[in-house]
Write a protein that holds these residues in place. Structure first.
Motif: not given
Length: 546
Positions: A279-283, A308-317, A400-403, A440-445
Motif C-alpha cells: 500500500m505504501g509503494i502504491e501510494l 496500522t499505518s506504520n508499515t505503509s508509511a515506512a514503505a512510502l518514505a 485507502s480510497p475515499e470511504i 487517497y490511494l486508488s481502489l485499483d492501487g
C-alpha cells in the motif's frame, strides 16, 4: 486457553480463547461457552476480555473439552450484556453459536422465525436470528440425536435464508464443534491443530478469525475455511470438511487488510504485513501522479499515525526517499477511536491516544500517513496537533480510497452523512480537515497491493469493496439502507436514555447533538440494561463469591 479434557482424545478450541491476541476485533463484550457431557456453562459480559474473565480466573472454573468464544464489536442490536455472544438455544440438542459478520435480510428472517418456525427471539441481534435459523433446520430433521451428516444437511438452510456476511462457530452440547463461512468469504475464518497439551496422544483443534491467534498458541497446519465450506469436529474425532454450497466468489473484505486485521496475520493466503508494505509503494506512485515532483521534493519528513499505518508509511518514505519519523507517541491504553459512540468522545480520545514530538514537526513540511479517513474527526484533530507544533505545511495521505458508503458486513463505520467523503470532493475534504494537500490511494492501487501479497494458492479472486464504491458483493435488499438508518437513530436514542442523556435536534445526527442532561449510574430500568439469565452464567459471579 486449554480447556481440560473430559475423557476425550480430541480437545477443540474456537475463537475467543486467544482473545487478547486479537482483541482489536472487538472490545465491547466478551464471552465463552463450554460443554461437559451434555451440559453447557458460560461466562460473558460487557467490557474487555480481561475484565469479563477476571484476568483468567473464571476460565479456570469452566469444565469441559469443547468450547466457543467471542469478542463483540456490535453493529446491530443493543449494548446490553445479554447480547454478548455466544448465544444459546436449548432446542434441539443444546446449541451455542458465535457469529462474526452482519446479515442484511433481518426483517425477512424475523418474519420466518415468527410465523413459520414459531421460535422466540429474545434480542435485537442478527446473530441470534442466524442461530435460530440453524436450530430450526436441525429440528425439522425430526431426530432425537444428530449425526455428522445431519449437521451439514441442516446448514444448507442457513445459506438459503441468511443473506450477508458471516463466519461462525457453533457448539452442539456434548457432540462437537461446527465452523462455517458465507459463500463469498467476506468474513475470515481459519483452523489449525497441535498435539494436545492436556491429553497424551490427542489433538487440539482451534478456529479463529486470524492466523496469529493460532500461531501464538503453537497451532500449525493452518488452513482457511473456504467460502461456502464448513468443518465439523466431533468430540474425539478428526475434522470433516464439507463444501455445503457452491462458492459464489472469493471476496474477503478489503478493510481487513487496511485496518482491522493484525499485521502479523495471514488471511486467505494474503500477508497483512506485505499488503500494507505494498500500500505504501502504491501510494507513493499515486502521490507523484497527483501532486507532481515539485510538491514531493518539498516534503521534509514522513510521519505515520500509529500503528496500522506504520508499515505503509515506512514503505512510502523509502519510495519517495524521504526521512521517516515516528513523531506521534501512542498511549497504548487508549483504544480505537472510530468505534467510540460519538464525535465528542472520539475527538477527546485522539488527544489522549496520541502525543506529538514537537521538534519533529516545527518548521517542516510534513507528510502525515494514515490507514484511512472515515468521518474526518480524528484526522482533523491530528492535523490540528501538527499545526500546533508549528509545521510549515501539512500533506495528508490515506492508504485507502475515499470511504463514502456504509459498511454493511460487520464493521460499523457511520451513516453516509457522517462520512467525510460523502458529497465532498477531495479538495473539499482537504479544506475540512485543514491540510494543504490530500491524496487517497486508488481502489485499483489498493487491490493491487493486496493481490501482490497473496500466496500462489490463495484462491482470492476479488474483494468486497462496497464501502468504497457502493457496489456490494451480495447486493442489497430494497429499503435496507432506510431501515438501517432508522435502527441506528433508534439505537442512539436508547443508549442516550440509558446513560441519562437528552437528545437535542431531531434533524441532526444524534451522536453529534447529544448533551448531558443529568449524570449518574446506568439506568437499570432501561431496555438496554439486561442481565443474561438464559443459562447459568458465570459472568456475574466472582470466584470468591461462590
Amino acid at each position: 486457553m486449554s480447556v481440560p479434557p473430559h475423557r476425550s482424545c480430541t480437545t477443540i478450541h474456537t475463537p475467543g480463547f486467544s482473545a487478547l491476541t486479537i482483541e482489536q476485533r472487538g472490545q465491547d463484550a466478551a464471552g465463552i461457552t463450554v460443554s461437559q457431557g451434555g451440559r453447557v456453562y458460560q461466562a460473558k459480559g460487557n467490557g474487555l476480555v480481561s475484565k469479563v474473565m477476571s484476568d483468567g480466573a473464571r476460565l479456570q472454573r469452566l469444565p469441559g473439552n469443547l468450547g466457543i468464544g467471542h469478542l463483540r464489536y456490535p453493529t446491530a442490536g443493543t449494548s446490553s450484556a445479554s447480547e454478548a455472544q455466544p448465544f444459546y438455544v436449548n432446542t434441539p440438542f443444546g446449541i451455542c453459536m458465535s457469529v462474526n459478520g452482519n446479515l442484511i435480510n433481518i426483517e425477512e428472517l424475523r418474519e420466518f422465525l415468527d410465523v413459520e418456525a414459531h421460535r422466540h427471539i429474545n434480542s435485537d441481534s442478527d446473530s441470534e436470528l442466524l442461530l435460530n435459523i440453524y436450530a430450526h433446520a436441525l429440528t425439522e430433521l425430526g431426530k432425537s440425536r444428530a449425526n455428522t451428516e445431519d449437521i451439514f444437511t441442516a446448514l444448507r438452510a442457513v445459506y438459503e435464508k441468511c443473506k450477508g456476511a458471516f463466519a461462525c462457530t457453533a457448539m452442539i452440547a456434548g457432540f462437537g464443534i461446527l465452523g462455517f463461512r458465507d459463500a463469498n468469504g467476506i468474513r475470515p475464518l481459519c483452523i489449525g491443530s497441535r498435539p494436545s497439551l492436556t491429553l497424551e496422544g490427542a489433538t487440539d483443534y482451534f478456529m479463529a478469525s486470524e492466523s496469529v491467534a493460532l500461531k501464538q498458541l503453537g497451532f500449525k497446519n493452518i488452513r482457511n475455511i473456504k467460502p461456502g465450506e464448513a468443518v465439523f469436529i466431533q468430540k474425539g474425532c478428526a475434522p470433516i470438511f464439507r463444501q455445503v454450497v457452491e462458492q459464489r466468489t472469493y471476496s474477503p473484505d478489503l478493510l481487513e487488510y487496511v485496518y482491522f486485521a493484525r499485521e502479523d496475520s495471514v488471511m486467505d493466503g494474503i500477508s497483512v504485513y506485505r499488503s500494507r508494505q505494498n500500500m505504501g509503494i502504491e501510494l507513493a506512485k499515486q502521490m507523484r501522479q497527483v501532486l507532481g515532483d515539485k510538491v514531493i521534493d518539498e516534503i521534509d519528513v514522513v510521519v505515520p499515525v500509529p500503528e496500522t499505518s506504520n508499515t505503509s508509511a515506512a514503505a512510502l518514505a523509502a519510495q519517495l526517499k524521504k526521512p521517516y519519523s515516528n513523531a506521534f507517541v501512542k498511549n497504548r491504553y487508549v483504544f480505537r477511536t472510530f468505534i467510540l459512540p460519538n464525535q465528542g468522545l472520539r475527538k477527546k480520545s485522539v488527544r489522549r491516544k496520541l502525543s506529538p514530538i514537537e521538534c519533529e514537526f516545527e518548521g517542516r513540511n510534513v507528510l502525515v500517513v494514515d490507514d484511512s479517513l472515515v468521518r474526518g474527526t480524528t484526522s482533523r484533530e491530528i492535523v490540528q496537533m501538527v499545526r500546533e507544533c508549528k509545521a510549515k505545511k501539512v500533506i495528508f495521505a490515506s492508504c485507502s480510497p475515499e470511504i463514502a458508503n456504509r459498511h454493511i458486513y460487520g464493521i460499523d463505520l457511520a451513516d453516509p452523512q457522517e462520512l467525510a467523503a460523502y458529497g465532498r470532493t477531495t479538495d473539499e475534504i482537504a479544506d475540512y480537515i485543514q491540510v494543504d494537500h490530500l491524496v487517497y490511494l486508488s481502489l485499483d492501487g489498493l487491490k493491487t497491493a493486496c493481490l501482490d501479497a497473496a500466496e500462489k494458492d490463495s484462491g482470492v479472486d476479488d474483494f468486497e469493496v462496497g464501502v468504497f464504491n457502493g457496489k456490494y458483493v451480495t447486493g442489497v435488499p430494497e429499503g435496507y439502507f432506510e431501515r438501517l438508518s432508522a435502527l441506528r437513530q433508534g439505537g442512539k436514542k436508547r443508549k442516550a436514555a440509558a446513560a441519562g442523556l437528552t437528545i437535542v435536534g431531531a434533524t441532526e445526527p444524534a451522536e453529534d447533538s447529544a448533551v448531558v442532561a443529568n449524570s449518574g449510574p446506568v439506568n437499570t430500568a432501561s431496555p438496554d440494561y439486561r442481565e443474561d439469565i438464559s443459562i447459568y452464567n458465570f459472568a456475574n459471579e466472582l470466584p470468591e463469591e461462590r
